[in-house]
Motif scaffolding. Structure first.
Motif, PDB file in Angstrom:
ATOM      1  N   ILE A  24     -29.423  29.716-128.739  1.00  0.00           N
ATOM      2  CA  ILE A  24     -30.633  30.461-129.066  1.00  0.00           C
ATOM      3  C   ILE A  24     -31.804  29.765-128.187  1.00  0.00           C
ATOM      4  O   ILE A  24     -31.830  28.697-128.478  1.00  0.00           O
ATOM      5  N   VAL A  25     -32.300  30.278-127.341  1.00  0.00           N
ATOM      6  CA  VAL A  25     -33.331  29.786-126.773  1.00  0.00           C
ATOM      7  C   VAL A  25     -34.649  30.397-126.888  1.00  0.00           C
ATOM      8  O   VAL A  25     -34.761  31.557-126.807  1.00  0.00           O
ATOM      9  N   ASN A  26     -35.935  29.706-127.050  1.00  0.00           N
ATOM     10  CA  ASN A  26     -37.131  30.233-127.147  1.00  0.00           C
ATOM     11  C   ASN A  26     -37.863  29.531-126.199  1.00  0.00           C
ATOM     12  O   ASN A  26     -38.262  28.227-126.141  1.00  0.00           O
ATOM     13  N   THR A  27     -38.534  30.240-125.099  1.00  0.00           N
ATOM     14  CA  THR A  27     -38.914  29.547-123.937  1.00  0.00           C
ATOM     15  C   THR A  27     -40.319  30.448-123.678  1.00  0.00           C
ATOM     16  O   THR A  27     -40.269  31.215-124.108  1.00  0.00           O
ATOM     17  N   GLY A  28     -40.915  30.060-122.596  1.00  0.00           N
ATOM     18  CA  GLY A  28     -42.142  30.605-121.974  1.00  0.00           C
ATOM     19  C   GLY A  28     -43.414  30.254-122.574  1.00  0.00           C
ATOM     20  O   GLY A  28     -43.378  28.969-123.046  1.00  0.00           O
ATOM     21  N   ASP A  29     -44.509  30.458-121.984  1.00  0.00           N
ATOM     22  CA  ASP A  29     -45.781  30.020-121.879  1.00  0.00           C
ATOM     23  C   ASP A  29     -46.478  30.513-123.111  1.00  0.00           C
ATOM     24  O   ASP A  29     -47.558  30.061-123.518  1.00  0.00           O
ATOM     25  N   GLY A  30     -45.966  31.451-123.973  1.00  0.00           N
ATOM     26  CA  GLY A  30     -46.884  31.888-125.000  1.00  0.00           C
ATOM     27  C   GLY A  30     -46.414  30.918-126.299  1.00  0.00           C
ATOM     28  O   GLY A  30     -45.574  30.158-126.401  1.00  0.00           O
ATOM     29  N   LYS A  31     -47.501  31.180-127.387  1.00  0.00           N
ATOM     30  CA  LYS A  31     -47.020  30.389-128.838  1.00  0.00           C
ATOM     31  C   LYS A  31     -45.960  31.010-129.277  1.00  0.00           C
ATOM     32  O   LYS A  31     -45.518  32.086-129.097  1.00  0.00           O
ATOM     33  N   GLY A  32     -45.257  30.364-130.175  1.00  0.00           N
ATOM     34  CA  GLY A  32     -44.522  30.570-131.094  1.00  0.00           C
ATOM     35  C   GLY A  32     -43.041  30.135-130.988  1.00  0.00           C
ATOM     36  O   GLY A  32     -42.298  30.610-131.852  1.00  0.00           O
ATOM     37  N   LYS A  33     -42.797  29.396-129.898  1.00  0.00           N
ATOM     38  CA  LYS A  33     -41.372  29.139-129.476  1.00  0.00           C
ATOM     39  C   LYS A  33     -40.803  28.118-130.693  1.00  0.00           C
ATOM     40  O   LYS A  33     -39.923  28.493-131.360  1.00  0.00           O
ATOM     41  N   LEU A 151     -32.599  25.868-128.991  1.00  0.00           N
ATOM     42  CA  LEU A 151     -33.556  25.013-128.211  1.00  0.00           C
ATOM     43  C   LEU A 151     -34.843  25.816-127.790  1.00  0.00           C
ATOM     44  O   LEU A 151     -34.965  26.860-127.672  1.00  0.00           O
ATOM     45  N   THR A 152     -36.024  24.811-127.679  1.00  0.00           N
ATOM     46  CA  THR A 152     -37.288  25.457-127.484  1.00  0.00           C
ATOM     47  C   THR A 152     -38.029  24.627-126.373  1.00  0.00           C
ATOM     48  O   THR A 152     -37.602  23.558-126.124  1.00  0.00           O
ATOM     49  N   GLY A 153     -38.945  25.331-125.789  1.00  0.00           N
ATOM     50  CA  GLY A 153     -39.756  24.742-124.735  1.00  0.00           C
ATOM     51  C   GLY A 153     -40.000  25.537-123.683  1.00  0.00           C
ATOM     52  O   GLY A 153     -39.334  26.368-123.157  1.00  0.00           O
ATOM     53  N   ARG A 154     -41.223  25.293-122.636  1.00  0.00           N
ATOM     54  CA  ARG A 154     -41.602  26.039-121.577  1.00  0.00           C
ATOM     55  C   ARG A 154     -40.578  25.665-120.472  1.00  0.00           C
ATOM     56  O   ARG A 154     -39.850  24.613-120.434  1.00  0.00           O
ATOM     57  N   ARG A 155     -40.273  26.591-119.640  1.00  0.00           N
ATOM     58  CA  ARG A 155     -39.476  26.587-118.450  1.00  0.00           C
ATOM     59  C   ARG A 155     -37.792  25.898-118.662  1.00  0.00           C
ATOM     60  O   ARG A 155     -37.632  25.086-117.994  1.00  0.00           O
ATOM     61  N   CYS A 156     -37.326  26.611-119.469  1.00  0.00           N
ATOM     62  CA  CYS A 156     -36.083  26.174-119.802  1.00  0.00           C
ATOM     63  C   CYS A 156     -35.160  26.511-118.562  1.00  0.00           C
ATOM     64  O   CYS A 156     -35.411  27.237-117.788  1.00  0.00           O
ATOM     65  N   PRO A 157     -34.410  25.342-118.288  1.00  0.00           N
ATOM     66  CA  PRO A 157     -33.631  25.385-116.990  1.00  0.00           C
ATOM     67  C   PRO A 157     -32.666  26.737-117.124  1.00  0.00           C
ATOM     68  O   PRO A 157     -32.081  27.069-118.262  1.00  0.00           O
ATOM     69  N   GLN A 158     -32.499  27.296-115.966  1.00  0.00           N
ATOM     70  CA  GLN A 158     -31.715  28.653-115.749  1.00  0.00           C
ATOM     71  C   GLN A 158     -30.324  28.406-116.236  1.00  0.00           C
ATOM     72  O   GLN A 158     -29.733  29.315-116.807  1.00  0.00           O
TER      73      GLN A 158
END
Length: 189
Positions: A24-33, A151-158
């Motif tokens: 499960i991946v939580n990514t993106g520039d928004g809050k809440g990952k 896994l969490t964080g911005r700009r998750c590798p494709q």
């Protein structure tokens, strides 16, 4: 606002596949990952499942709100880093902490001891080149089938997105910081 009629029939059929661990991946520039990942950890713990949380950017002595409540609940949380890169006194030391932390997380994932292993903010050491992406991908592919990894964080590798079972991209619509409001204890820590 548009008013909708609530559905009167189930909008989906029951899945026919086998139950197994997920990526499960939580990514993106928004809050809440991280918050979403912690919610999954609480849900699993509430069902009596063993959960381990690794935080790649937090220091081992961190005492944010999540640390305090997880400690009360008996859910292990381990900080593996030395803070965000702009606070680091030595980026090579930060990179080594990430590599050492990855070895701990990898061992936990492959052990099969945990129902869920959360890798909070793991995308940062990956995109900074501090950790080998190939090793993370191999570990995710070769984990015991009952282990879920979040896994969490911005700009998750494709490559991780492609491997994952569930990916959520948090999109920022508006943030209080943009209006000059500082971080709030209990909200952003």
């Amino acid at each position: 606002m548009n008013i909708e009629t609530p559905p009167t029939e189930k909008p989906y059929d029951k899945a026919e596949g086998e139950r197994r661990g997920l990526i499960i991946v939580n990514t993106g520039d928004g809050k809440g990952k991280s918050t979403a990942a912690f919610g999954l950890a609480l849900r699993a713990h509430g069902r009596g499942k063993k959960v381990m949380i690794y935080q790649f950017m937090k220091v081992p002595s961190a005492r944010f709100g999540e640390h305090r409540v997880f400690e009360q609940l008996g859910v292990p949380v381990e900080g593996l880093g030395d803070g965000f890169s702009w606070k680091s006194q030595d980026l090579e030391h930060s990179a080594q902490l990430a590599r050492d932390g990855w070895q701990k997380a990898k061992a936990a994932i492959l052990s099969g001891e945990w129902f869920m292993v959360t890798l909070d903010e793991i995308t940062y050491p990956l995109i900074y080149g501090w950790m080998p992406l190939d090793d993370v991908l191999e570990t995710l592919k070769n984990r015991p089938k009952e282990v879920t990894v979040v896994l969490t964080g911005r700009r998750c590798p494709q490559e991780i997105i492609d491997l994952a079972d569930t990916v959520t991209e948090m999109g920022m619509v508006k943030h209080a910081f943009q209006a000059g409001i500082p971080a709030q204890r209990g909200i952003e820590d």
